[in-house]
Motif scaffolding. Structure first.
Motif, PDB file in Angstrom:
ATOM      1  N   ALA B  27       0.834  -1.205   0.000  1.00 27.43           N
ATOM      2  CA  ALA B  27       0.000   0.000   0.000  1.00 27.43           C
ATOM      3  C   ALA B  27       0.869   1.255   0.000  1.00 27.43           C
ATOM      4  N   LEU B  28       1.975   1.228   0.749  1.00 29.98           N
ATOM      5  CA  LEU B  28       2.899   2.365   0.745  1.00 29.98           C
ATOM      6  C   LEU B  28       3.428   2.605  -0.668  1.00 29.98           C
ATOM      7  N   ALA B  33       3.554   5.388  -5.853  1.00 30.96           N
ATOM      8  CA  ALA B  33       3.472   5.292  -7.314  1.00 30.96           C
ATOM      9  C   ALA B  33       2.418   6.253  -7.859  1.00 30.96           C
ATOM     10  N   MET B  34       1.268   6.343  -7.181  1.00 32.08           N
ATOM     11  CA  MET B  34       0.208   7.238  -7.658  1.00 32.08           C
ATOM     12  C   MET B  34       0.645   8.692  -7.541  1.00 32.08           C
ATOM     13  N   ALA B  35       1.347   9.011  -6.442  1.00 33.61           N
ATOM     14  CA  ALA B  35       1.826  10.385  -6.272  1.00 33.61           C
ATOM     15  C   ALA B  35       2.849  10.723  -7.343  1.00 33.61           C
ATOM     16  N   SER B  36       3.752   9.756  -7.661  1.00 32.15           N
ATOM     17  CA  SER B  36       4.770  10.081  -8.668  1.00 32.15           C
ATOM     18  C   SER B  36       4.206  10.077 -10.083  1.00 32.15           C
ATOM     19  N   ALA B  37       2.983   9.510 -10.285  1.00 31.02           N
ATOM     20  CA  ALA B  37       2.331   9.625 -11.593  1.00 31.02           C
ATOM     21  C   ALA B  37       1.681  10.993 -11.751  1.00 31.02           C
ATOM     22  N   LEU B  42      -6.163  13.809  -3.432  1.00 31.88           N
ATOM     23  CA  LEU B  42      -7.587  13.458  -3.574  1.00 31.88           C
ATOM     24  C   LEU B  42      -7.783  12.455  -4.712  1.00 31.88           C
ATOM     25  N   GLN B  43      -7.134  12.707  -5.855  1.00 33.73           N
ATOM     26  CA  GLN B  43      -7.252  11.782  -6.989  1.00 33.73           C
ATOM     27  C   GLN B  43      -6.679  10.410  -6.641  1.00 33.73           C
ATOM     28  N   ALA B  44      -5.525  10.410  -5.978  1.00 28.61           N
ATOM     29  CA  ALA B  44      -4.885   9.136  -5.631  1.00 28.61           C
ATOM     30  C   ALA B  44      -5.774   8.326  -4.686  1.00 28.61           C
ATOM     31  N   MET B  45      -6.328   8.978  -3.660  1.00 35.28           N
ATOM     32  CA  MET B  45      -7.199   8.252  -2.736  1.00 35.28           C
ATOM     33  C   MET B  45      -8.493   7.838  -3.429  1.00 35.28           C
ATOM     34  N   LEU B  58      -1.517  -0.694 -10.215  1.00 36.55           N
ATOM     35  CA  LEU B  58      -0.123  -0.564 -10.659  1.00 36.55           C
ATOM     36  C   LEU B  58       0.002  -0.780 -12.160  1.00 36.55           C
ATOM     37  N   GLY B  59      -0.818  -1.705 -12.710  1.00 35.33           N
ATOM     38  CA  GLY B  59      -0.736  -2.019 -14.131  1.00 35.33           C
ATOM     39  C   GLY B  59      -1.287  -0.922 -15.032  1.00 35.33           C
ATOM     40  N   THR B  60      -2.337  -0.207 -14.578  1.00 31.33           N
ATOM     41  CA  THR B  60      -2.949   0.814 -15.431  1.00 31.33           C
ATOM     42  C   THR B  60      -2.317   2.186 -15.242  1.00 31.33           C
TER      43      THR B  60
END
Lengths: 107, 235
Positions: B27-28, B33-37, B42-45, B58-60
């Protein structure tokens, strides 16, 4: 990078592409039954799926199989730690330590 | 609250607790990964709560970041999630006598680890309340861990140097799930055939090689079980 509101539509559609396969047979229940032979065979699904995700990740470097890459050796250390001891943190410590150790040695 | 519900919940939770530790780095890593994308917190959560699937997320993620066409993103998500149809079918008999809304909830929170831990008793125990609780307690615990540690990962992303290769922790988490399963020989064969096939078929479009490899692994495990069984029966 900035995303517009369509990002939320993408999330909802990926969410559906996740929840529908997961809920499929659980929700349909008795109306659809798989033969017991198939059910016994399906017990092998998690092991096959996990290995299918992990092995290419640790075997392939820049598009080709590399049997001496640091990630593979580190994964081997994590497998050994998971097989030999019950402590759930040890595989993480072993894997990360070997990965960074080899990178330091390799310059 | 009937006591069979409570004992089921306690047993399921205890069975899953050690394994759930493996979700923490996953989860960490997911949050980072979402933050670095480039997602906002808000979008990541939002993605983490709506999708709730590490592999599909992770794949998409790289496809979303590269502004790939929607059909390709969805086809990739489906290919990565096809294994859940198989899991869903395998564990479905464990939900006989359970209401439809509870089944939808159970479906939404079905994950690899919970499936692996719960399958055996879900098929053996008779009491539907016990079974539902035995499944939901670990599944909802995994949901909470997934959200909390992804949130921490989103905010930690800015503070951890890239050279630390934290994404490798996600690989180790999968290994921790896999090793105890592979102690039985047919399972080991299923894992080896699945893993080697996926490696050989890695260039198939849309990551369909993963699906083909899973089917090959299942077939090999089943064949190995029959072969072992046959050998034991004949003196």
């Amino acid at each position: 990078m900035n995303y517009d509101a369509s990002l939320w539509l993408i999330f909802i559609l990926i969410g559906l592409a996740t929840t529908l396969p997961r809920a499929s047979f659980i929700v349909l229940g008795n109306r659809v039954a798989l033969p017991s032979v198939l059910q016994r065979a399906l017990r092998y699904a998690p092991a096959a799926a996990l290995a299918a995700i992990v092995m290419p990740d640790v075997l392939v470097v820049a598009g080709s199989v590399d049997l001496l890459n640091p990630k593979l050796v580190a994964a081997g250390a994590a497998v050994a730690a998971a097989a030999l001891w019950r402590n759930p943190w040890l595989p993480f410590i072993a894997g990360m330590a070997v990965l960074h150790g080899l990178r330091l040695l390799g310059g | 609250m009937p006591s069979s519900f409570r004992t089921g919940a306690r047993e399921g939770f205890i069975a899953f607790l050690p394994l759930s530790v493996g979700l923490v780095p996953w989860a960490l890593v997911m949050g980072m990964a979402m933050a670095s994308a480039g997602f906002s917190p808000l979008q990541a959560m939002g993605m983490n709560i709506i999708v709730f699937a590490g592999t599909a997320q992770l794949g998409t993620l790289p496809l979303i970041a590269a502004e790939a066409p929607l059909w390709l993103i969805l086809a990739t998500a489906l290919a990565l999630n096809l294994r859940f149809v198989i899991f869903s079918a395998a564990i479905a008999p464990g939900f006989r006598g359970v209401s439809a809304p509870a089944r939808w909830l159970a479906g939404h929170v079905l994950t690899d680890g919970v499936f692996a831990v719960c399958l055996d008793k879900m098929l053996k125990v008779d009491d539907p309340k016990w079974r539902l609780a035995y499944y939901l307690a670990p599944a909802l615990w995994a949901w909470v861990l997934w959200q909390v540690f992804a949130l921490i990962g989103i905010f930690a992303a800015g503070f951890i140097p890239k050279q630390w290769s934290l994404e490798f922790m996600a690989t180790v988490a999968l290994i921790v799930l896999l090793v105890p399963m592979a102690r039985v020989r047919p399972m080991l064969i299923a894992a080896l055939v699945g893993g080697i096939s996926a490696t050989l078929l890695r260039n198939m479009p849309l990551r369909l090689g993963v699906v083909v490899a899973i089917c090959a692994g299942i077939g090999a495990g089943f064949a190995a079980e029959h072969w072992e069984h046959g050998r034991k029966v004949q003196p």
